[in-house]
Design an enzyme around this catalytic site. Structure first.
Site, PDB file in Angstrom:
ATOM      1  N   ASP A  52       0.843  -1.207   0.000  1.00 24.53           N
ATOM      2  CA  ASP A  52       0.000   0.000   0.000  1.00 24.53           C
ATOM      3  C   ASP A  52       0.872   1.248   0.000  1.00 24.53           C
ATOM      4  O   ASP A  52       1.816   1.341   0.805  1.00 24.53           O
ATOM      5  CB  ASP A  52      -0.858   0.053   1.286  1.00 24.53           C
ATOM      6  N   ASP A  58      -0.405   8.063   7.716  1.00 27.73           N
ATOM      7  CA  ASP A  58      -0.042   6.685   8.128  1.00 27.73           C
ATOM      8  C   ASP A  58       1.253   6.724   8.932  1.00 27.73           C
ATOM      9  O   ASP A  58       1.396   6.114   9.992  1.00 27.73           O
ATOM     10  CB  ASP A  58       0.224   5.810   6.887  1.00 27.73           C
ATOM     11  N   GLU A  81       1.473  -2.367  10.999  1.00 32.01           N
ATOM     12  CA  GLU A  81       1.191  -2.576   9.565  1.00 32.01           C
ATOM     13  C   GLU A  81       2.239  -1.873   8.719  1.00 32.01           C
ATOM     14  O   GLU A  81       2.567  -2.305   7.619  1.00 32.01           O
ATOM     15  CB  GLU A  81      -0.185  -2.017   9.241  1.00 32.01           C
ATOM     16  N   GLU A  82       2.774  -0.757   9.235  1.00 34.53           N
ATOM     17  CA  GLU A  82       3.671   0.088   8.423  1.00 34.53           C
ATOM     18  C   GLU A  82       5.142  -0.277   8.548  1.00 34.53           C
ATOM     19  O   GLU A  82       5.998   0.348   7.941  1.00 34.53           O
ATOM     20  CB  GLU A  82       3.460   1.568   8.781  1.00 34.53           C
ATOM     21  N   ASP A 103      -2.508  -1.337  13.751  1.00 38.89           N
ATOM     22  CA  ASP A 103      -2.704  -0.666  12.472  1.00 38.89           C
ATOM     23  C   ASP A 103      -2.845   0.808  12.842  1.00 38.89           C
ATOM     24  O   ASP A 103      -3.890   1.209  13.353  1.00 38.89           O
ATOM     25  CB  ASP A 103      -3.976  -1.210  11.798  1.00 38.89           C
ATOM     26  N   LEU A 105      -3.174   3.624  11.263  1.00 39.35           N
ATOM     27  CA  LEU A 105      -4.167   4.460  10.590  1.00 39.35           C
ATOM     28  C   LEU A 105      -4.919   3.562   9.620  1.00 39.35           C
ATOM     29  O   LEU A 105      -4.374   3.148   8.591  1.00 39.35           O
ATOM     30  CB  LEU A 105      -3.467   5.607   9.842  1.00 39.35           C
ATOM     31  N   ASP A 106      -6.154   3.209   9.986  1.00 39.50           N
ATOM     32  CA  ASP A 106      -6.956   2.317   9.138  1.00 39.50           C
ATOM     33  C   ASP A 106      -7.923   3.148   8.307  1.00 39.50           C
ATOM     34  O   ASP A 106      -8.600   4.016   8.837  1.00 39.50           O
ATOM     35  CB  ASP A 106      -7.736   1.346  10.026  1.00 39.50           C
ATOM     36  N   GLU A 267      -5.806  -6.321  12.178  1.00 41.14           N
ATOM     37  CA  GLU A 267      -7.148  -5.898  11.751  1.00 41.14           C
ATOM     38  C   GLU A 267      -8.181  -6.953  12.161  1.00 41.14           C
ATOM     39  O   GLU A 267      -9.023  -6.704  13.006  1.00 41.14           O
ATOM     40  CB  GLU A 267      -7.176  -5.666  10.219  1.00 41.14           C
TER      41      GLU A 267
HETATM   42  P1  AHG Z   1      -5.517   0.448   5.704  1.00 43.75           P
HETATM   43  O1  AHG Z   1      -5.847   1.866   5.385  1.00 43.75           O
HETATM   44  O2  AHG Z   1      -5.034   0.249   7.110  1.00 43.75           O
HETATM   45  O3  AHG Z   1      -4.637  -0.194   4.673  1.00 43.75           O
HETATM   46  O4  AHG Z   1      -6.886  -0.372   5.681  1.00 43.75           O
HETATM   47  C1  AHG Z   1      -7.705  -0.211   4.579  1.00 43.75           C
HETATM   48  C2  AHG Z   1      -8.612  -1.396   4.492  1.00 43.75           C
HETATM   49  C3  AHG Z   1      -9.813  -1.294   5.416  1.00 43.75           C
HETATM   50  O5  AHG Z   1      -9.809  -0.174   6.241  1.00 43.75           O
HETATM   51  C4  AHG Z   1     -10.991  -1.232   4.469  1.00 43.75           C
HETATM   52  O6  AHG Z   1     -12.030  -2.040   4.920  1.00 43.75           O
HETATM   53  C5  AHG Z   1     -10.429  -1.777   3.170  1.00 43.75           C
HETATM   54  O7  AHG Z   1      -9.066  -1.460   3.156  1.00 43.75           O
HETATM   55  C6  AHG Z   1     -11.093  -1.174   1.971  1.00 43.75           C
HETATM   56  O8  AHG Z   1     -10.525  -1.839   0.856  1.00 43.75           O
HETATM   57  P2  AHG Z   1     -11.157  -1.592  -0.607  1.00 43.75           P
HETATM   58  O9  AHG Z   1     -10.868  -0.167  -0.928  1.00 43.75           O
HETATM   59  O10 AHG Z   1     -10.435  -2.597  -1.470  1.00 43.75           O
HETATM   60  O11 AHG Z   1     -12.623  -1.902  -0.505  1.00 43.75           O
HETATM   61 MN    MN Z   2      -6.302  -1.132   8.040  1.00 40.20          MN
HETATM   62 MN    MN Z   3      -3.415   1.162   8.049  1.00 38.91          MN
END
Ligand code: AHG
Ligand code: MN
Ligand code: MN
Length: 321
Positions: A52, A58, A81-82, A103, A105-106, A267
């Site tokens: 990501d 983040d 996560e980071e 995590d 920043l989710d 998560e």
């Molecule tokens: P993060 O920002 O920690 O990587 O988490 C993002 C995750 C979660 O928060 C969310 O339910 C999902 O990514 C959404 O994914 P899509 O955009 O693929 O639906």
């Molecule tokens: Mn997340």
């Molecule tokens: Mn995150």
């Protein structure tokens, strides 16, 4: 304090660790609330181990959690996560008895558009010998062994929701005094959900069983009425809405990515502990999330989580495939 009084042998370490996490949450909340006014929005040029693109917030949140915990002497190791590898405590700090996985920043895709985001954390007791540096094995414990699981939701208000295995309790940040105050004691999630929450743009990649399950949530199936669709794109926000109002969230695997997008340790497992303590359920489409023995720090897992009867409905059909 009430939870601590249930354990006369308690040293207060765990309560203090929760305060450390609340301090980090208050600092992150301040940054989130002023993000548009400071140079903290947007992406960086680096990606994390999951591939990501890392957003500035983040990394700020990641640093904030690490700086709030690593000098306390209450933990022996952290994992984020980071960060690809486990984060050791500084050499001049005694190794404590707890492990924190998080995590920071989710919902990163929602940072720049002012949509609710969160922080998720999971606390274990160490399994390696006291007095030695914490290690990877301390981080790779199955969810049933969690001591505390919680999240902070930076939403219309800033809420901390956590469990120590004695029910789920919600606290709302009162910015005028800078404290989290108990606002939702003993949260229970409805047996049947009002909402279903899934990214339907993945429909064509899903297995037929997953398509049948989502179709049933949409249109009803026998005794089960059709549900309303809600998808925020921040797991913590989608999870919290379902926890309070009743609902089921799915991030299934698909033919291209059989293990799905979400990560087990910071998560799925903490949210699974919380939802079970609130009367709900969480599986990977066949197994109970809390019984999955982690093999790798950042391993992914499909996730079906929320109101118990909805999760059981989905799991019975997805597991049978
Ligand atoms: P993060 O920002 O920690 O990587 O988490 C993002 C995750 C979660 O928060 C969310 O339910 C999902 O990514 C959404 O994914 P899509 O955009 O693929 O639906
Ligand atoms: Mn997340
Ligand atoms: Mn995150």
């Amino acid at each position: 304090m009430e939870q601590e009084r249930l354990h006369p042998e308690a040293t207060g370490d765990l309560s203090n660790l929760l305060y450390d996490i609340c301090l980090a949450a208050k600092i992150i909340a301040r940054n989130v609330r002023r993000a548009g006014l400071t140079d903290i929005l947007g992406g960086t040029t680096t990606v994390n181990v999951s591939g990501d693109l890392q957003q500035k917030l983040d990394l700020v949140a990641n640093e904030t959690v690490r700086n709030s915990l690593q000098h306390t002497g209450r933990i022996c190791v952290m994992a984020s996560e980071e960060d690809e590898a486990p984060i050791p405590v500084p050499a001049n700090v005694p190794a404590g008895k707890y492990v924190v996985l998080y995590d920071p920043l989710d919902g990163s895709s929602n940072i720049d558009v002012n949509v609710s985001i969160g922080t998720i954390f999971s606390i274990y007791r160490r399994v390696s010998p006291e007095g030695t540096p914490g290690k990877l094995a301390d981080c790779l414990q199955e969810g049933l062994r969690q001591v505390v699981a919680g999240y902070i939701l930076y939403g219309s208000s800033t809420m901390l929701v956590y469990t120590t295995g004695n029910g789920v309790h919600g606290f709302t940040l009162d910015p005028t005094i800078g404290e989290f105050l108990l606002s939702h004691a003993h949260i229970r999630t409805p047996e049947v959900g009002k909402y279903y929450s899934v990214n339907e743009s993945n429909w064509n990649k899903w297995t037929p069983a997953t398509q049948r399950v989502v179709g049933a949530f949409k249109n009803g199936d026998g005794a089960m009425k059709g549900k309303t669709a809600r998808y925020i794109g921040s797991l913590v926000a989608d999870f919290h809405r379902n926890l309070i109002s009743g609902g089921v969230f799915l991030y299934p695997g698909d033919r291209k990515v059989p293990q799905g997008k979400l990560r087990l340790l910071y998560e799925a497992a903490p949210l699974a502990f919380i939802v079970e303590q609130a009367g709900g359920a969480a599986t990977d489409g066949s197994r109970r999330i809390l019984e999955i023995a982690p093999q790798e720090l950042h391993q992914h897992t499909p996730l079906v989580i929320g109101s118990r009867s909805d999760v059981e409905f989905a799991t019975a059909r997805m597991a049978a495939e």
